[in-house]
Design a protein around this motif. Structure first.
Motif: not given
Length: 775
Positions: A265-284
């Motif tokens: 669960g620690r890994r999957t939660s961190a991955l979800v946050g990471w995906l959204l942070e990366r998306a923010a770099l693309q403007g989302h």
């Protein structure tokens, strides 16, 4: 191919053949290197057609660390690289024992409060938040705190645990005119960690096989307790800029051994946050939940739905839904399955479930609320009829009349249309109103001030909000303005726009003015595009065309046509090249010899613009070649010499051109638009780059007498209509195009639109009542 003018013998300073030869294959920085196309625009890039989709689609999007200060995005880093300069350079806290809580105690208190909020959210969770409805969790708490302070119900200090955590006092108003400018120092990021905390983090990193260089950024991101957090949850390392999932996985395996797995669960939660942070770099500002699930599945998560649910329950992300109001996150999927009789149930209305980080959710909610406040609190006391009648153009008159009757106005047009907001500012000042224009760059400020006929009629946005420019604040803390016009509005990101709107008093007017055809903001969001699409306020479209061959060419690009234009004065010139090496050679020749000789425009007034930072003709290679020709030297100041043209990025998304003057123990001394700036030594690597060659995102909002746009053969994937429109419009008097992409250029102009950003602001604005309905 659709040809541009200048492919005939009129090419400036070159003796190239008349036709455009197919470009030779160009080596990038490696077959998997994502910088070869324009991926420096990943921080809010809207022009990368075949570049990457949002990070949640499972693709890998590089945000190179060595190009973090490009003004295009948040500081990223290549795999295996983590610049210590990206970490905090703030002042050390006072070590003396006092009655005030220490920073470590304050950090622990903040962590306890966060855990309590997460536990509360778990207990109270009753489903997603509907679009346009109130927030829940951390975002709702923050928004409630803001509203309580605004209403006077509570003091601002009540929301802080201790005096140590209280907000800094407001900056004083700027010094009176006439005083010499004070040297500016690049603002540090976060507070510096103690040596003990740094050593503890370095020990944990070494134990997990991670580079010790990550200690600085890790403590800057995770705080004094970074070592404890990383030992308990190694995937917290993903929060550090530049760290990738595979690196965090290796770190976790080294620390936890067999106790960890892909579905931890620690890994999957961190991955979800990471995906959204990366998306923010693309403007989302948000991502579709299905896209996040698909990306998790590609990273060996066996139950992506459960992983998303867990991340929501843990408070890592917030969930929103556009459309109907299902009671569960996956109701839209389950309702399609039918009943036990085999009959298929009638399909409900489609529902888009979005996931977002609370910082962007709060910003969008706050911005929508603030824009509604301005629309509904407009004061219409002054008589603007005479000012409109005296306007210099019909479009300017229309803008004046519209602003007279509305608290929020959207104005769109090209470069020549900037005269219309200037006329509005002058008219408002003539009526005794406190009116001001704000731009994103010093170059834009100068051009607006010239158009308005008053040096004090324009400021930069950064200077206005910091209090170093403009009228300062009134007794209530709001900007002392009756009318604010923001130019180059497409470059407003959602967080910056929210801060700006919150600073405007009730009754003030706000005009957002910009060219919808240029690249969007480097930060997350698409504020100007969302305001236009929502049609929540009056809109004025300029009818003033941009003059000359460059204006005609750019106007055609805006509607998807690469026109042949008459350029008798060689205002537009095409320089065909066969490969990237020739592109670099021709670019240096144009800047150093051809343009100065043919147009008397010095090299200092010619700007090179290229598609990416990497590749064989990216900004790094071009800057190195241009430095060798224009200002050779050993680079004794951390790679810089006096006289070097540079770009300084004091904050993500903000690029300031400057020139190196000197360096000493204090840092690197620059001159930016006549103002001395000192960049501390630890910030130079991450905040300063050579500036003879820029990306289009860096150049947006600025213009130069001459521009040289470089399109090497490996640039094809980074081209789009928005990119070409932005780059080709940066030259005032002359444009040279170093052309090596053959048919990719007309194809990009005709068929490659902007990459859509996923945001919630448009839906929030569309849900607002109209001013008439509200009254």
């Amino acid at each position: 191919m659709t040809a541009l003018p200048g492919e005939t013998p009129g090419t400036v300073g070159t003796d190239t053949p008349q036709g455009v030869e197919p470009p030779a294959a160009t080596d990038a920085e490696g077959p998997a290197h994502a910088e070869a196309p324009d991926t420096e625009e990943s921080g809010g890039s809207e022009e990368s057609e075949g570049a990457q989709e949002p990070a949640a689609d499972g693709s890998e999007v590089d945000t190179p660390a060595d190009d973090a200060p490009t003004g295009d995005a948040t500081d990223g880093a290549e795999a295996g690289e983590a610049s210590a300069g990206d970490a905090s350079a703030g002042a050390e806290g006072d070590a003396a024992a006092t009655a005030v809580l220490s920073e470590a105690q304050a950090e622990l208190a903040a962590q306890r409060e966060l855990r309590e909020r997460i536990a509360k959210r778990k207990a109270e969770k009753d489903g997603p938040v509907a679009a346009g409805a109130k927030l829940s969790g951390t975002a709702a708490d923050l928004l409630a705190a803001v509203r309580a302070v605004e209403s006077g119900e509570k003091a601002g200090t009540e929301f802080f645990d201790s005096p140590a955590a209280a907000p800094a006092p407001r900056r004083p108003a700027p010094a009176p005119a006439g005083q010499p400018p004070r040297p500016a120092t690049a603002a540090p990021a976060d507070r510096a960690a103690s040596p003990e905390a740094m050593e503890a983090v370095r020990a944990v990193l070494t134990e997990g096989g991670a580079p010790g260089a990550l200690a600085h950024p890790a403590t800057g991101t995770l705080g004094e307790q970074a070592a404890e957090l990383l030992r308990a949850d190694p995937w917290q390392l993903l929060a550090v800029p530049g760290v990738r999932p595979e690196q965090a996985d290796g770190f976790a395996r080294a620390l936890l051994g067999a106790a960890c797995g892909p579905d931890d669960g620690r890994r999957t939660s961190a991955l979800v946050g990471w995906l959204l942070e990366r998306a923010a770099l693309q403007g989302h500002t948000a991502l579709d939940a299905e896209a996040v699930r698909a990306a998790l599945a590609e990273r060996a998560v066996s139950d992506p739905k459960e992983a998303v649910r867990n991340a929501v329950e843990e408070g890592v992300v917030l969930v929103f839904q556009e459309g109907a109001d299902p009671t569960e996150l996956d109701a839209s999927d389950e309702d399609q399955e039918g009943d036990d009789t085999g009959e298929t149930a009638e399909a409900p209305e489609p529902v888009q479930v979005l996931l977002g980080l609370d910082r962007y959710a709060l910003a969008e909610e706050s911005l929508a609320d603030g824009l509604a406040r301005l629309m509904n609190a407009c004061e219409k006391g002054a008589d603007w009829a005479e000012a409109a009648a005296a306007a210099p153009s019909p479009s300017a008159a229309e803008l004046i009349r519209t602003a007279a009757a509305a608290g929020l106005v959207a104005h769109s047009g090209g470069e020549a249309a900037r005269a219309e907001p200037a006329a509005l500012i002058a008219a408002a000042r003539g009526l005794g109103l406190r009116a001001l224009g704000a731009t994103h760059s010093e170059d834009g400020r100068r051009r607006l001030a010239d158009a308005a006929g008053a040096p004090d009629a324009a400021v930069t946005l950064a200077g206005l909000l910091s209090g170093t420019e403009g009228p300062g604040r009134d007794e209530d803390g709001a900007l002392a303005l009756d009318l604010l016009v923001v130019l180059d509005a497409p470059q407003l990101d959602v967080e910056g726009a929210a801060v700006l709107v919150e600073a405007l008093a009730d009754g003030a007017r706000l005009v957002l003015s910009g060219d919808p055809g240029v690249l969007g903001s480097a930060g997350a969001g698409r504020v100007f595009a969302d305001v236009l699409a929502a049609r929540a306020c009056p809109q004025v479209v300029s009818r003033t065309p941009d003059p000359g061959p460059i204006g005609e060419l750019v106007s055609g690009i805006g509607i998807g046509e690469l026109l042949q234009v008459e350029a008798p004065g060689k205002e537009v010139v095409i320089v065909p090249v066969r490969d990237a090496g020739e592109a670099v050679h021709r670019t240096v020749q144009l800047v150093a010899d051809s343009v100065p000789r043919a147009f008397s425009i010095p090299a200092t007034d010619t700007q090179v613009i290229t598609v990416g930072h990497g590749g064989a003709a990216g900004t790094r290679v071009l800057n190195e070649a241009l430095k060798q020709r224009l200002n050779p030297g050993p680079g004794r100041f951390g790679g810089f010499d006096p006289g070097d043209r540079v770009i300084h990025v004091p904050a993500p998304g903000r690029a300031v051109p400057g020139v190196v003057r000197s360096a000493d123990a204090e840092g690197l001394h620059l001159e930016c638009a006549g103002v001395p700036v000192v960049v501390p030594q630890e910030r130079v690597e991450s905040a300063v780059r050579h500036g003879w060659a820029l990306s289009a995102h860096q150049a947006a909002g600025m213009r130069w007498p001459a521009a040289v746009v470089v399109l090497p053969g490996d640039a094809e994937a980074g081209l789009s209509r928005l990119w070409v429109y932005t780059a080709f419009g940066r030259g005032e008097l002359h444009l040279s195009v170093v052309h090596g992409v053959d048919q990719a250029l007309p194809h990009a102009v005709a068929q490659v639109p902007a990459q859509e950003r996923t945001t919630r602001l448009r839906a929030l604005l569309e849900a607002l009542p109209t001013p008439d309905a509200a009254s």
